[in-house]
Motif scaffolding. Structure first.
Motif: not given
Length: 170
Positions: A17, A40, A116
């Motif tokens: 992430f 990633a 987030c």
């Protein structure tokens, strides 16, 4: 049960992430799945290398300890204390991602921005809480040392990926 495997898994997922976050917003193209996947993987690679540091610290502590079984017990107890705050944090992130995937586009976007976004800013506090958890649960200074090294490793992934591969917008 040793908490090493769940902690390693959380660290590697966080690294992936982190690689994605280093890339996010750098590319104005609509279809950028390949770039996001590459980012990633870059984060995962950097995180894999950096997470060798807490492993080496734990191994060094065990090899130099007068009583290895006691040191292992301290590290295991501290690892469980380290895992609990991180598991709560990971659950909050997963809930935010699940809401993003389930809701329609606009509502999902709001959920990801409200979920987030702040959670990314709270990552250092989650790591600090994990270090405190390692100490409070009876891990003592060995668990605090390994936890601090692990926390520093995961928090360094995103800046390293960002500086190495994404220093300027594409």
């Amino acid at each position: 049960m040793t908490p090493a495997l769940p902690l390693a898994a959380l660290g590697l997922v966080d690294a992936a992430f982190s690689g994605f976050r280093a890339y996010a917003g750098r590319d104005a193209r609509i279809r950028k799945r390949r770039g996001a996947a590459r980012a990633a993987l870059r984060g995962l690679a950097v995180g894999s290398v950096l997470l060798l540091a807490p492993t080496a610290a734990a191994v060094a502590l065990l090899l130099t300890a007068a009583d290895r079984s006691r040191t292992y017990a301290l590290l295991a107890a501290g690892g469980l204390g380290y895992l609990l705050p991180l598991a709560v944090f990971a659950a909050a992130v997963l809930l935010s991602l699940a809401v993003y995937l389930v809701l329609p586009f606009r509502a999902g976007t709001v959920a990801i921005v409200l979920g987030c976004g702040p959670l990314t800013l709270l990552r250092p506090l989650a790591v600090a809480a994990a270090c405190l958890g390692a100490l409070v649960t009876g891990g003592g200074w060995p668990a605090l040392l390994v936890g601090t090294v692990a926390g520093a490793a995961v928090l360094c992934v995103e800046p390293i990926v960002h500086r190495r591969w994404y220093p300027a917008p594409l």
